[in-house]
Design a protein around this motif. Structure first.
Motif, short mmCIF file in Angstrom:
data_model
loop_
_atom_site.label_atom_id
_atom_site.label_comp_id
_atom_site.label_asym_id
_atom_site.label_seq_id
_atom_site.Cartn_x
_atom_site.Cartn_y
_atom_site.Cartn_z
N THR A 342 0.81 -1.22 0.00
CA THR A 342 0.00 0.00 0.00
C THR A 342 0.84 1.27 0.00
O THR A 342 0.32 2.36 0.22
CB THR A 342 -0.89 0.01 1.25
N ASN A 345 1.40 3.93 -2.73
CA ASN A 345 -0.03 3.89 -2.99
C ASN A 345 -0.44 2.45 -3.20
O ASN A 345 0.41 1.55 -3.28
CB ASN A 345 -0.37 4.76 -4.22
N VAL A 346 -1.73 2.22 -3.31
CA VAL A 346 -2.23 0.84 -3.36
C VAL A 346 -2.03 0.18 -4.72
O VAL A 346 -2.41 -0.97 -4.92
CB VAL A 346 -3.73 0.79 -2.95
N SER A 370 -7.55 -7.05 0.32
CA SER A 370 -7.43 -5.64 0.69
C SER A 370 -7.18 -4.79 -0.55
O SER A 370 -7.67 -3.66 -0.63
CB SER A 370 -6.38 -5.44 1.77
N LEU A 371 -6.49 -5.33 -1.55
CA LEU A 371 -6.27 -4.54 -2.76
C LEU A 371 -7.54 -4.43 -3.60
O LEU A 371 -7.72 -3.45 -4.34
CB LEU A 371 -5.10 -5.11 -3.57
N ALA A 374 -9.23 -1.58 -1.96
CA ALA A 374 -8.48 -0.36 -2.21
C ALA A 374 -8.70 0.13 -3.65
O ALA A 374 -8.82 1.32 -3.90
CB ALA A 374 -7.01 -0.60 -1.95
#
Ligand code: WTA
Length: 659
Positions: A342, A345-346, A370-371, A374
């Motif tokens: 992350t 940035n992601v 999680s991505l 995101a």
């Protein structure tokens, strides 16, 4: 986990293998796979013996493949000799691979450096000569507590070269956990760094080593070798502490690799079990390396032109098998990354795949989940904004991947032209066990599909009897395999009890529940013991409980897992304080204290997400904590079962309140 199970049971999408992959794959087509499986079944010794001779370079050939006389302490290739580091580096020196990049390393802030096989060989030799000059020799144990770096691989390979048994401790573990491992393994050497850098922040490592060594029990440690990563200010013990660059300086760039018995321990890696104390899983040089290399060739279909990227940390088994050893033995170019997905940035992973033209990408379901979130929140960093055309295979490891995450990975990252390999394995198995093969296996989202050739995976009941398709049971491996765990360091009884319980007919018990469908596909349903899987990290509930009750304010604690959208499972702790029940802000303040305490005792990964205070815990009249009920309460569900056997039923309401 229950939502995962429900969704996988209704999963019936099937994705056949892509014809171009089938055509060029190292195992090409279902028939080729089945032929290997048959060869292994008909004569396991001939099968493994052939593969060990074809794939490894032996200093002294073995005459016996498998010795079962001391089962379950199996010995593989037990009278043969080889060196793992020579098999990862020296074997490439007189080939075109010598001048190919071995590791392309990217720092947290995006600086890229690389080493060729020839250069890596020289660096490993120089460092190995340095530690040899300090008097270290085969059989001693070294703790490695380092950030993701080429130096970490150099340290591991240098140990392997000399027969020094390494035990890598993940940099996120606390000084307490580090000290426990130093003591348990009887380390004489510690290799660390001044600091590690992750997500734009410097995090000290060396001070944790100083604290661990000061805490006692570590008197055998003669030196602490420090890799200078940041140059940050650290304490220094003259005579004990040495810089890594000084140890390697002026040393010859050739260091003879020590021929070692195939059963010589390569490493010990601590992992959580169902009691409070982590187990030191011991792997052997010959069998481990063979299995690491074979799975790189089979599962990842290793090709000379590949750029392989496994995002795991070297502190976990995935980083051992698929960074420090397997890809190097296969002569691959690999990417290694210091930072987090992350930062800045992601889109970091996607950007790195694009920058380094990664062809085989291997990560964890937690990262994917999680991505996914995101990318929805910040569309500018969505994978579709990047050129990911270089990818040909994408893999997943460490926890069940739910079909939704699988589909997103397949569609958005793999662009519907890369197989998603859901690889099931464990610290104890050394390398992949049940996994799709890119040129063979039709995929079903959420299933790790079929066992690799030579792996006798099955689902059995409590008595070791086979269960029918569609029935849940214990996942076992019926026959030994070369990459298997050899021992729990210093605890032979626990080894037998944990992995080869007498009622299971000598099968290896994985500790996972699973079922097979009518096509023989395996569906993993999660742990059947008191082990949690948080973001793909194994954690014992008892480990967290022991940490909590060590706090002066805590009288009693019970820890359970709760399904979590991102981390798979989350830690929920039920705590009885030895004071009155706190409320409001005071409760929040104490909860924070306890969370920080657990981070200090074990490491931040073990921090309970949710802490509930009660005057008591739900117990049977005989005093047993009813974890089954606590799991329901943790999920925020109403307990509908009969609770009449409970000593104190009213306690359940109190424990439903989150702080
Ligand atoms: C879980 C990590 C479902 C499982 C390599 C196992 C998985 C534990 C998968 C081992 C998968 C690993 N699907 N569950 N593909 N891979 N697991 O020792 O519960 O850190 O027992 O090794 O992770 O975790 P370990």
């Amino acid at each position: 986990m229950s939502s995962t199970i429900e969704s996988v049971l209704v999963e019936n999408r099937v994705f056949p293998p892509f014809p171009d992959l089938v055509k060029n794959a190292n195992i090409s087509g279902m028939e080729a796979y089945q032929a290997l499986c048959r060869e292994a079944e008909q004569s396991p010794d001939a099968f493994w013996g052939r593969l060990a001779r074809e794939n490894l370079v032996w200093d002294k050939p073995f005459s016996k493949v498998l010795d079962e006389s001391q089962a379950p302490s199996y010995r593989w290739f037990g009278d043969g000799e080889l060196n793992v580091s020579a098999n990862c580096l020296d074997r490439h020196l007189n080939t075109p691979t010598a001048d190919k990049a071995a590791i392309i390393f990217e720092t947290d802030d995006g600086k890229v450096s690389q080493v060729t096989y020839r250069q890596l060989h020289a660096r490993v030799c120089e460092f190995a000569n340095g530690i040899k000059a300090l008097g270290y020799q085969a059989g001693e144990r070294a703790i490695i507590y380092m950030p993701m770096s080429i130096e970490a691989v150099v340290a591991m390979q240098a140990c392997a070269r000399l027969g020094i048994i390494h035990s890598v401790v993940f940099g996120g573990f606390s000084s307490r956990s580090l000290q426990e491992r130093i003591v348990d393994v009887g380390a004489t050497l510690v290799i660390t760094a001044d600091e590690q850098v992750r997500g734009g922040k410097s995090i000290p490592l060396k001070p944790a080593v100083d604290d661990a060594l000061a805490a006692g029990g570590c008197e055998a440690v003669k030196h602490v070798i420090v890799y200078k990563r940041t140059g940050g200010k650290i304490g220094w013990h003259e005579g004990r502490d040495l810089w890594m660059h000084d140890v390697a300086a002026n040393q010859p760039s050739v260091c003879a690799a020590v021929p070692l018995n195939a059963e010589h321990p390569l490493f010990i890696l601590y992992t959580s079990g169902s009691t409070g104390k982590p187990k030191g899983v011991q792997h052997a040089c010959g069998g481990f390396l063979l299995w690491a290399l074979l799975t790189v060739k089979w599962t990842f279909d290793a090709k000379d032109a590949d750029v392989f990227w496994c995002t795991a940390d070297v502190g976990w088994v995935t980083g051992h098998t698929y960074i420090a050893y397997g890809p190097l033995a296969a002569g691959l170019t690999q990417v290694m990354f210091e930072g987090v997905p992350t930062y800045p940035n992601v889109g970091r992973f996607w950007e790195m795949i694009q920058r380094h033209k990664v062809t085989v990408f291997y990560t964890a379901p937690t990262a994917i989940r999680s991505l996914t979130k995101a990318a929805d929140a910040e569309p500018a960093y969505h994978p579709r904004e990047y050129d990911l055309d270089s990818l040909r295979i994408i893999g997943s490891v460490g926890e069940p991947i739910n079909p939704e995450a699988w589909m997103w990975y397949y569609t958005e990252v793999g662009r519907e032209r890369c197989p998603v390999l859901d690889t099931w394995w464990q610290t104890e198995t050394g390398a992949h066990m049940i996994t799709p093969l890119p040129g063979v296996t039709p995929l079903k989202p959420g299933s790790c599909t079929l066992p690799l050739p030579g792996i006798a995976a099955a689902i059995v009941d409590e008595a070791g009897g086979d269960v029918e398709a569609g029935q849940g049971g214990f996942l076992v491996i019926k026959r030994p395999w070369p990459g298997m765990i050899r021992a729990i360091w210093g605890d032979p009884e626990r080894f037998k009890k944990s992995y080869f319980p007498p009622e299971l007919k000598g099968y290896y018990l994985a500790g996972d529940g699973a079922q097979r469908d009518r096509d023989g596909y395996f569906w993993i349903m999660g742990r059947v013991d008191d082990v949690l899987n948080v973001s793909g990290h194994r954690l014992g509930t008892m480990e967290v409980e022991s940490a909590l009750v060590a706090h002066p304010m805590v009288a009693e604690a019970a820890v359970v897992g709760r399904p979590d959208d991102t981390t798979g499972e989350a830690v929920v702790a039920f705590v009885v304080l030895n004071r009155s029940l706190p409320e409001g802000e005071e409760a929040a303040a104490i909860a924070k204290q306890l969370r920080d305490w657990v981070a200090k005792e074990i490491g931040p990964i073990a921090k309970p997400k949710d802490i509930r205070f009660g005057e008591n815990l739900p117990k049977t009249r005989s005093g047993k904590i009813m974890r089954r009920l606590l799991r329901i309460v943790a999920k925020g569900e109403k307990v509908t079962q009969d609770v009449s056997t409970l000593e104190n039923p009213a306690i359940l309401d109190q424990l439903s309140q989150s702080v």
